[in-house]
Design a protein around this motif. Structure first.
Motif, PDB file in Angstrom:
ATOM      1  N   THR A  52       0.769  -1.283   0.008  1.00 28.41           N
ATOM      2  CA  THR A  52      -0.055   0.082   0.103  1.00 28.41           C
ATOM      3  C   THR A  52       0.809   1.276  -0.021  1.00 28.41           C
ATOM      4  O   THR A  52       0.636   1.989  -0.795  1.00 28.41           O
ATOM      5  CB  THR A  52      -0.940  -0.032   1.202  1.00 28.41           C
ATOM      6  OG1 THR A  52      -1.760  -1.218   1.209  1.00 28.41           O
ATOM      7  CG2 THR A  52      -1.813   1.222   1.383  1.00 28.41           C
ATOM      8  N   ASN A  53       1.935   1.350   0.980  1.00 26.13           N
ATOM      9  CA  ASN A  53       2.654   2.562   0.954  1.00 26.13           C
ATOM     10  C   ASN A  53       3.950   2.593   0.232  1.00 26.13           C
ATOM     11  O   ASN A  53       4.018   3.652  -0.303  1.00 26.13           O
ATOM     12  CB  ASN A  53       3.089   2.440   2.498  1.00 26.13           C
ATOM     13  CG  ASN A  53       1.954   2.690   3.481  1.00 26.13           C
ATOM     14  OD1 ASN A  53       1.107   3.239   3.465  1.00 26.13           O
ATOM     15  ND2 ASN A  53       2.265   2.031   4.522  1.00 26.13           N
ATOM     16  N   ALA A  56       6.056   1.120 -13.855  1.00 25.37           N
ATOM     17  CA  ALA A  56       7.068   0.214 -13.911  1.00 25.37           C
ATOM     18  C   ALA A  56       8.195   0.472 -13.298  1.00 25.37           C
ATOM     19  O   ALA A  56       8.865  -0.342 -12.718  1.00 25.37           O
ATOM     20  CB  ALA A  56       7.379   0.035 -15.687  1.00 25.37           C
ATOM     21  N   LYS A  57       8.628   2.097 -13.224  1.00 19.70           N
ATOM     22  CA  LYS A  57       9.884   2.226 -12.577  1.00 19.70           C
ATOM     23  C   LYS A  57       9.682   2.211 -11.017  1.00 19.70           C
ATOM     24  O   LYS A  57      10.524   1.632 -10.294  1.00 19.70           O
ATOM     25  CB  LYS A  57       9.825   3.920 -12.896  1.00 19.70           C
ATOM     26  CG  LYS A  57      10.503   4.211 -14.256  1.00 19.70           C
ATOM     27  CD  LYS A  57      11.136   5.163 -14.225  1.00 19.70           C
ATOM     28  CE  LYS A  57      12.706   5.224 -14.036  1.00 19.70           C
ATOM     29  NZ  LYS A  57      13.422   6.107 -14.328  1.00 19.70           N
ATOM     30  N   ILE A  58       8.356   2.417 -10.668  1.00 23.56           N
ATOM     31  CA  ILE A  58       8.079   2.170  -9.086  1.00 23.56           C
ATOM     32  C   ILE A  58       8.101   0.793  -8.575  1.00 23.56           C
ATOM     33  O   ILE A  58       8.851   0.484  -7.758  1.00 23.56           O
ATOM     34  CB  ILE A  58       6.949   2.774  -8.714  1.00 23.56           C
ATOM     35  CG1 ILE A  58       6.718   4.273  -8.764  1.00 23.56           C
ATOM     36  CG2 ILE A  58       6.359   2.447  -7.359  1.00 23.56           C
ATOM     37  CD1 ILE A  58       5.499   4.951  -8.728  1.00 23.56           C
ATOM     38  N   LYS A  59       7.574  -0.031  -9.603  1.00 26.53           N
ATOM     39  CA  LYS A  59       7.641  -1.452  -9.272  1.00 26.53           C
ATOM     40  C   LYS A  59       9.036  -2.047  -9.262  1.00 26.53           C
ATOM     41  O   LYS A  59       9.356  -2.999  -8.400  1.00 26.53           O
ATOM     42  CB  LYS A  59       6.576  -2.141 -10.411  1.00 26.53           C
ATOM     43  CG  LYS A  59       6.753  -3.848 -10.246  1.00 26.53           C
ATOM     44  CD  LYS A  59       5.864  -4.497 -11.163  1.00 26.53           C
ATOM     45  CE  LYS A  59       5.473  -5.860 -10.662  1.00 26.53           C
ATOM     46  NZ  LYS A  59       4.512  -6.618 -11.985  1.00 26.53           N
ATOM     47  N   MET A  60       9.758  -1.903 -10.306  1.00 28.88           N
ATOM     48  CA  MET A  60      11.183  -1.929 -10.322  1.00 28.88           C
ATOM     49  C   MET A  60      12.377  -1.784  -8.925  1.00 28.88           C
ATOM     50  O   MET A  60      12.762  -2.578  -8.344  1.00 28.88           O
ATOM     51  CB  MET A  60      12.156  -1.553 -11.536  1.00 28.88           C
ATOM     52  CG  MET A  60      13.635  -1.923 -11.619  1.00 28.88           C
ATOM     53  SD  MET A  60      13.822  -3.370 -12.143  1.00 28.88           S
ATOM     54  CE  MET A  60      13.256  -3.397 -14.007  1.00 28.88           C
ATOM     55  N   ALA A  61      11.841  -0.538  -8.565  1.00 22.83           N
ATOM     56  CA  ALA A  61      12.599  -0.274  -7.355  1.00 22.83           C
ATOM     57  C   ALA A  61      11.847  -0.856  -6.093  1.00 22.83           C
ATOM     58  O   ALA A  61      12.584  -1.240  -5.048  1.00 22.83           O
ATOM     59  CB  ALA A  61      12.343   1.220  -7.046  1.00 22.83           C
ATOM     60  N   TYR A  62      10.650  -1.103  -6.169  1.00 20.39           N
ATOM     61  CA  TYR A  62       9.885  -1.972  -5.113  1.00 20.39           C
ATOM     62  C   TYR A  62      10.366  -3.395  -5.016  1.00 20.39           C
ATOM     63  O   TYR A  62      10.628  -3.766  -4.027  1.00 20.39           O
ATOM     64  CB  TYR A  62       8.426  -1.754  -5.308  1.00 20.39           C
ATOM     65  CG  TYR A  62       7.704  -2.781  -4.560  1.00 20.39           C
ATOM     66  CD1 TYR A  62       7.012  -2.532  -3.133  1.00 20.39           C
ATOM     67  CD2 TYR A  62       7.111  -3.994  -5.020  1.00 20.39           C
ATOM     68  CE1 TYR A  62       6.462  -3.566  -2.622  1.00 20.39           C
ATOM     69  CE2 TYR A  62       6.317  -5.003  -4.393  1.00 20.39           C
ATOM     70  CZ  TYR A  62       6.053  -4.689  -3.208  1.00 20.39           C
ATOM     71  OH  TYR A  62       5.166  -5.424  -2.579  1.00 20.39           O
ATOM     72  N   ASN A  63      10.438  -3.931  -6.260  1.00 25.14           N
ATOM     73  CA  ASN A  63      11.134  -5.155  -6.044  1.00 25.14           C
ATOM     74  C   ASN A  63      12.270  -5.572  -5.560  1.00 25.14           C
ATOM     75  O   ASN A  63      12.752  -6.566  -5.220  1.00 25.14           O
ATOM     76  CB  ASN A  63      10.882  -6.151  -7.477  1.00 25.14           C
ATOM     77  CG  ASN A  63       9.379  -6.634  -7.704  1.00 25.14           C
ATOM     78  OD1 ASN A  63       8.666  -6.955  -6.626  1.00 25.14           O
ATOM     79  ND2 ASN A  63       8.891  -6.242  -9.005  1.00 25.14           N
ATOM     80  N   GLN A  64      13.132  -4.528  -5.690  1.00 29.46           N
ATOM     81  CA  GLN A  64      14.765  -4.528  -5.544  1.00 29.46           C
ATOM     82  C   GLN A  64      14.820  -4.395  -3.931  1.00 29.46           C
ATOM     83  O   GLN A  64      15.520  -5.065  -3.191  1.00 29.46           O
ATOM     84  CB  GLN A  64      15.501  -3.250  -6.010  1.00 29.46           C
ATOM     85  CG  GLN A  64      16.802  -3.073  -5.839  1.00 29.46           C
ATOM     86  CD  GLN A  64      17.710  -4.286  -6.457  1.00 29.46           C
ATOM     87  OE1 GLN A  64      17.308  -5.073  -7.037  1.00 29.46           O
ATOM     88  NE2 GLN A  64      18.959  -4.221  -5.734  1.00 29.46           N
TER      89      GLN A  64
END
Length: 210
Positions: free
Chosen positions: A74-75, A96-104
């Motif tokens: 959520t956050n 996609a950019k947010i998800k890439m950083a999030y998955n890292q």
């Protein structure tokens, strides 16, 4: 669920995150029934007695991780998406950019939650089920809220276009993540990959937009 022992929160953040990471990885890879607390304590670098000092049992740890993971999604992922961007493809570029950083930063959360809500190995408290449903609704909102549908060609089925564009971007991103699975993305020059990604987005716009 009882309140987690305060000593767990009194741990240094890096120590606490190491325990959480080890537990998320074990549950994500093996599910609830097959997950081993011996593997968790080994990978976390703590004694088994300490794990059960912080959490009464395996189930309590599991429920804590669900609560933790839902808050992170959520956050740290959905909450960072700007729904004021009206261009659907640009919205997905941002995601996609947010998800890439999030998955890292949180590599095991999506796999863990997939096991939780697909395999349904244990009955979950109503509040966790409700929160998951709210996240599904929030995900739909951040994907489609305020999208300017007039950008699409009139001869294109917009719902099918949404799916095709989404699959294209997700496929590219999944391929990229496989390439960097065992690398530290923070030390890699990602500019050439993002340039390539933007080229693909231009092609999608040529195909689906006026």
């Amino acid at each position: 669920m009882r309140k987690i022992n305060q000593p767990f929160y009194n741990l240094k953040p890096d120590k606490r995150e190491k325990i959480i990471h080890a537990a998320l990885q074990e549950f994500a890879e093996n599910g609830y029934e097959q997950a081993s607390t011996n593997n968790i304590v080994k990978n976390a670098g703590i004694g088994k007695g300490m794990l059960f000092y912080y959490f009464k049992n395996k189930k309590e740890l599991y429920l804590y991780l669900i609560d933790y993971s839902l808050a992170i999604i959520t956050n740290e992922f959905l909450g960072k998406i700007d729904t004021n961007e009206p261009d659907f493809i640009e919205r997905l570029r941002q995601i996609a950019k947010i998800k890439m950083a999030y998955n890292q930063d949180y590599p095991n959360i999506l796999g863990f939650l997939a096991n939780v809500y697909i395999q349904e190995e244990i009955e979950l408290p109503e509040n966790l089920t409700k929160r998951y449903e709210e996240i599904i609704n929030l995900r739909h909102s951040v994907m489609y809220e305020n999208i300017d549908t007039s950008l699409f060609r009139e001869d294109v089925d917009r719902e099918k276009a949404y799916q095709l564009i989404g699959w294209s971007i997700e496929g590219y991103q999944n391929n990229l993540m496989k390439q960097f699975k065992h690398q530290n993305v923070t030390t890699t020059n990602m500019d050439p990959y993002w340039d390539e990604f933007y080229d693909y987005l231009k092609i999608l716009k040529t195909i689906f937009y006026k």
